[in-house]
Design a protein around this motif. Structure first.
Motif, PDB file in Angstrom:
ATOM      1  N   SER A  19      -0.571  28.729  -6.483  1.00 10.10           N
ATOM      2  CA  SER A  19      -0.385  28.338  -8.860  1.00 10.10           C
ATOM      3  C   SER A  19       0.132  29.718  -8.601  1.00 10.10           C
ATOM      4  N   LEU A  20      -0.386  31.336  -7.794  1.00 14.66           N
ATOM      5  CA  LEU A  20       0.166  32.180  -8.325  1.00 14.66           C
ATOM      6  C   LEU A  20       1.998  32.265  -8.145  1.00 14.66           C
ATOM      7  N   LEU A  21       2.458  31.678  -7.287  1.00 18.56           N
ATOM      8  CA  LEU A  21       3.861  31.656  -6.281  1.00 18.56           C
ATOM      9  C   LEU A  21       4.518  30.072  -6.780  1.00 18.56           C
ATOM     10  N   GLN A  22       4.408  29.341  -7.880  1.00 19.00           N
ATOM     11  CA  GLN A  22       5.017  28.656  -7.927  1.00 19.00           C
ATOM     12  C   GLN A  22       5.565  28.859  -8.899  1.00 19.00           C
ATOM     13  N   PRO A  23       5.790  29.922 -10.278  1.00 15.70           N
ATOM     14  CA  PRO A  23       7.215  30.424 -10.476  1.00 15.70           C
ATOM     15  C   PRO A  23       8.097  31.131  -9.835  1.00 15.70           C
ATOM     16  N   ILE A  24       7.866  31.222  -8.835  1.00 13.67           N
ATOM     17  CA  ILE A  24       8.738  32.039  -7.503  1.00 13.67           C
ATOM     18  C   ILE A  24       8.804  30.994  -6.745  1.00 13.67           C
ATOM     19  N   GLU A  25       8.674  29.795  -6.672  1.00 15.10           N
ATOM     20  CA  GLU A  25       9.334  28.479  -6.374  1.00 15.10           C
ATOM     21  C   GLU A  25      10.529  27.942  -6.854  1.00 15.10           C
ATOM     22  N   ARG A  26      10.201  28.179  -8.377  1.00 16.00           N
ATOM     23  CA  ARG A  26      10.739  27.857  -8.514  1.00 16.00           C
ATOM     24  C   ARG A  26      11.975  28.552  -8.970  1.00 16.00           C
TER      25      ARG A  26
ATOM     26  N   VAL B 213      22.377  27.942  -6.759  1.00 10.25           N
ATOM     27  CA  VAL B 213      23.413  27.747  -7.264  1.00 10.25           C
ATOM     28  C   VAL B 213      24.320  28.491  -5.841  1.00 10.25           C
ATOM     29  N   GLN B 214      23.961  28.883  -4.889  1.00 13.48           N
ATOM     30  CA  GLN B 214      24.479  29.451  -3.686  1.00 13.48           C
ATOM     31  C   GLN B 214      25.267  28.391  -2.936  1.00 13.48           C
ATOM     32  N   ALA B 215      24.096  26.969  -3.526  1.00 13.81           N
ATOM     33  CA  ALA B 215      25.161  25.986  -3.447  1.00 13.81           C
ATOM     34  C   ALA B 215      26.877  25.300  -4.048  1.00 13.81           C
ATOM     35  N   GLY B 216      26.367  26.072  -5.019  1.00 15.47           N
ATOM     36  CA  GLY B 216      27.432  25.015  -6.260  1.00 15.47           C
ATOM     37  C   GLY B 216      27.496  24.849  -7.541  1.00 15.47           C
ATOM     38  N   ARG B 217      25.379  24.608  -7.215  1.00 15.07           N
ATOM     39  CA  ARG B 217      25.654  23.773  -8.498  1.00 15.07           C
ATOM     40  C   ARG B 217      24.815  25.021  -9.784  1.00 15.07           C
ATOM     41  N   ASN B 218      25.104  23.888 -10.681  1.00  8.38           N
ATOM     42  CA  ASN B 218      25.322  25.250 -12.354  1.00  8.38           C
ATOM     43  C   ASN B 218      23.555  24.497 -12.891  1.00  8.38           C
ATOM     44  N   LEU B 219      22.828  25.340 -12.068  1.00 13.19           N
ATOM     45  CA  LEU B 219      21.556  25.230 -12.598  1.00 13.19           C
ATOM     46  C   LEU B 219      21.203  26.486 -13.435  1.00 13.19           C
ATOM     47  N   ARG B 220      19.986  26.511 -13.983  1.00 13.86           N
ATOM     48  CA  ARG B 220      19.018  27.864 -14.869  1.00 13.86           C
ATOM     49  C   ARG B 220      17.652  27.423 -14.832  1.00 13.86           C
ATOM     50  N   ILE B 221      17.081  28.507 -14.826  1.00  9.38           N
ATOM     51  CA  ILE B 221      15.137  28.870 -14.517  1.00  9.38           C
ATOM     52  C   ILE B 221      15.018  27.608 -15.681  1.00  9.38           C
TER      53      ILE B 221
ATOM     54  N   GLU C 113      14.585  34.915 -17.778  1.00  6.61           N
ATOM     55  CA  GLU C 113      15.686  35.406 -18.912  1.00  6.61           C
ATOM     56  C   GLU C 113      16.366  36.127 -18.397  1.00  6.61           C
ATOM     57  N   GLN C 114      16.114  36.742 -17.794  1.00  2.00           N
ATOM     58  CA  GLN C 114      17.655  37.956 -17.720  1.00  2.00           C
ATOM     59  C   GLN C 114      18.550  37.537 -16.040  1.00  2.00           C
ATOM     60  N   PHE C 115      17.907  36.422 -15.504  1.00  2.00           N
ATOM     61  CA  PHE C 115      18.128  35.251 -14.544  1.00  2.00           C
ATOM     62  C   PHE C 115      19.553  34.671 -15.027  1.00  2.00           C
TER      63      PHE C 115
END
Length: 711
Positions: A365-372, A380-388, A404-406
């Motif tokens: 549960s603590l690591l779920q946001p980090i996983e996202r 993004v590394q694969a070339g897809r236009n994604l946001r958190i 937000e900063q990312f």
């Protein structure tokens, strides 16, 4: 691969990039260190404690074996005293001790029976005179206190054993065998015997001793004692499965009584045997026999490592004469030790895996946001236009600020990437255009250079051929006239001499023949420079007569050199050639071979039938001729030019000989191969087809150069 990589299947770089694994490592590291420390402590305790226990056991076993030997001697003394005190012995001995009878046949019969009954190897009645005559018995007699028996160990040679009983000498004889880690045996057989001997005085009624009872056992080939000790200290259940307990008595370094098996793991139907005649390892011999120490350690016993204990055996003089050994095989204990380590390692892996699984599930549960965040980064590394986007956490949470900063950083990065991509496309178009232009100009330049070199080479060849044609025509005109005069005058000379011409007939024929050869050479020169104007007739010929004629013609040219001509003429297949031209080629090769040698040497001329792929069962193509010399050889840089017109390395050479020879062979479809080694010699190989073939179009087609690797 590290332990963590083996368990979770991730590399160290991936661990650094993933926070969850770093948390997992920090949680599991204390557990891992604790378990590993526990394993090493267990291994250390097992090695130190168990090893010491094994050595203490084998040392105790050695003490039991020594006590058993001493008890055997005490029992031996008691048995001899019982024999002397027996009624039968006293009845038969009384006449002898009272001087009524000197013969001991009756009592010896009684002693033979008692010897067998007591499992002794010898038992005899001897007089005090016999004791005094034997140095060993005399020493034992001196150590007897009162009328008590004295026992001890001694070594007797073959002659001394035979004096007691001839059967003892035969039983003591043991063949020696070479043994691993031991000194090589210095003799084939061990003929000495080790005895456990007891001397018992027999007093008369006055207490005087004039007779002794001498008895004992021979350790050579005696299995009763070592098997008794083994059964005593290594009974069933005292050792692990497949462990072998053994006891051995050594005479010097030779096993004379042992239950060490000759075959540790015999095949079906095969007896284990006993390693009699094998030798003790050299390091044990030095410590125990030479220095008199007691050995308690690992030792190589015949064919395997044993936990061993050795102690020296001394004779009645205190001299070390052998050893007694007890021990058991080490491999079952090592097997159990390794099995324990594997079990501990397996338990460690299971505990670590279960602990990691529990920690991972607890921190999910603590690591779920980090996983996202991690999945967005990978996308993004694969070339897809994604946001958190939203993580479902409070706004004051550190991970919310990070997300937000990312996202803002990704927006800026996308804009800059678009600008950079546009500029890169323009630059790539310009570079591609310039590269295409440069390649075209480079290709044109290479074509021009190649055309220039080909033209220059062709001009040089044409100039040489033109000069050769003019020179040849002039030479032919100037030489043909004198040769015609010589030929005419020789015919006139023969006519004028009449019958007297028979005296010089051979010389006249030779002169006419050589004049004809001059004409042939002139025609060959014209043929080389103007090949279209000449068509030499071709006929079927055997090679051997042509070779023999060539030998006659070159003998005069090389007679000033000490050159030996060797021939191996094995060709039998006819070939279609022009005889004078082929003769010219062979003479040229032999003369060149002679010039290549410093005044003396050998030339080999070989012929044989030429088969396809050099297989005598294959198709017969024609004839192969080899001319080999042992001259100075041809350097690799000159090898490809030797057939060029006017190329020569001799000051008096014209450079036309090999060119003419090559042209002659080529025009009938033949081949020439050259194999040369600098400093060793050269071999010219000519291959001629049975029927002449059309020549190849290339300048050097049919010509093969084979420079040796040693050149």
């Amino acid at each position: 691969m590290s332990l963590f990589e083996q368990i979770f299947g991730v590399s160290y770089q991936n661990v650094k990039a993933k926070v969850r694994y770093r948390i997992l490592i920090l949680t599991l590291l204390p557990i891992l260190l604790t378990l590993v420390s526990l394993v090493f402590i267990t291994i250390y305790w097992n090695i130190s404690y168990t090893g010491n226990q094994l050595f203490m056991k084998v040392k105790a076993d050695l003490a039991v074996a020594n006590n058993t030997l001493q008890a055997n001697q005490a029992r031996q003394e008691e048995e001899l005293e019982n024999v002397v005190n027996s009624y039968v012995f006293q009845q038969r001995f009384r006449p002898i001790i009272n001087g009524l009878e000197r013969r001991t046949d009756a009592i010896n019969t009684c002693l033979v029976f008692r010897k067998q009954q007591l499992h002794l190897d010898f038992l005899r009645l001897i007089s005090v005179e016999d004791v005094q005559a034997d140095p060993d018995l005399r020493l034992m007699q001196s150590k007897i206190q009162g009328q008590q028996a004295y026992s001890g160990l001694m070594v007797l040679n073959e002659r001394q054993l035979a004096r007691i009983n001839p059967m003892l000498a035969e039983k003591a004889r043991i063949p020696l065998m070479a043994t691993l880690r031991a000194q090589p045996p210095k003799k084939q057989f061990e003929t000495d015997g080790m005895l456990s001997r007891t001397l018992l005085p027999i007093p008369n009624a006055k207490g005087e001793v004039s007779w002794y009872l001498d008895g004992g056992i021979l350790f050579n080939r005696n299995t009763h004692i070592v098997d008794t000790i083994r059964n005593l200290v290594y009974d069933r259940g005292t050792l692990p499965e497949r462990s072998i307990g053994t006891v051995t008595i050594f005479l010097d370094n030779v096993r004379i009584s042992t239950n060490v098996p000759l075959h540790f793991f015999p095949k079906e139907g095969e007896d284990r045997g006993r390693a009699l005649g094998s030798l003790v390892s050299e390091d044990v011999r030095d410590d125990v026999l030479v220095e008199g120490k007691t050995w308690v350690d690992r030792a190589f016993v015949f064919d395997d490592w044993f936990i061993s204990a050795y102690a020296p055996l001394t004779d009645i003089r205190g001299k070390r004469i052998g050893m007694i050994y007890t021990g058991f095989s080490e491999s079952p204990f090592v097997h159990n030790y390794l099995l324990n380590i594997i079990e501990l390692g397996t338990i460690l892996m299971l505990v670590l895996f279960v602990s990691g699984l529990l920690v991972y599930r607890g921190a999910y549960s603590l690591l779920q946001p980090i996983e996202r965040i991690h999945h967005v980064v990978k996308g993004v590394q694969a070339g897809r236009n994604l946001r958190i986007g939203s993580l479902g956490l409070e706004r004051d949470n550190e991970l919310t600020h990070l997300a937000e900063q990312f996202d803002r950083m990704l927006d800026q990065l996308q804009l800059r990437n678009t600008q950079i991509q546009a500029a890169a496309e323009q630059l790539e178009m310009k570079v591609e255009e310039r590269t295409r232009s440069l390649k075209e100009r480079t290709r044109e330049l290479q074509q021009n250079v190649q055309l220039l070199n080909e033209t220059r080479q062709q001009m040089v060849i044409n100039e040489k051929l033109t000069a050769l044609g003019e020179l040849t025509a002039g030479i032919a005109h100037e030489i043909n006239n004198p040769t015609a005069v010589i030929l005419g005058n020789m015919e006139l000379l023969r006519y004028e001499l009449g019958d007297n011409a028979q005296v010089v007939e051979e010389e006249i024929k030779l002169i006419i023949q050589q004049v004809g050869r001059i004409s042939t050479i002139i025609r060959s020169l014209l043929q080389y420079s103007r090949p279209g104007e000449f068509n030499a007739p071709l006929e079927m010929h055997q090679i051997t007569p042509i070779i023999e004629e060539m030998l006659v013609l070159v003998r005069h040219s090389i007679k000033q050199q000490e050159v030996v001509l060797n021939t191996e003429l094995n060709a039998s297949y006819p070939v279609q050639v022009n005889r004078p031209q082929l003769l010219q080629v062979l003479i040229n090769l032999v003369i060149n071979a002679a010039h290549a040698m410093a005044g003396n040497g050998q030339i080999w001329i070989r012929t044989k039938d030429w088969y396809r792929d050099n297989n005598t069962d294959g198709e017969l193509l024609g004839v192969q001729i080899e001319v080999e010399d042992e001259g100075r050889g041809i350097p690799p840089e000159s090898l490809s030019r030797i057939f060029d017109p006017f190329y020569t390395t001799r000051k008096d050479g014209t450079g036309l000989g090999l060119s003419l020879s090559y042209g002659i062979i080529k025009r009938i479809g033949g081949m020439i191969e050259v194999d040369s080694t600098v400093g060793e010699g050269t071999v010219f190989t000519i291959r001629l087809y049975h029927e002449a073939r059309e020549p190849a179009d290339g300048v050097y087609d049919g010509l093969h150069f084979t420079p040796s690797a040693k050149a």
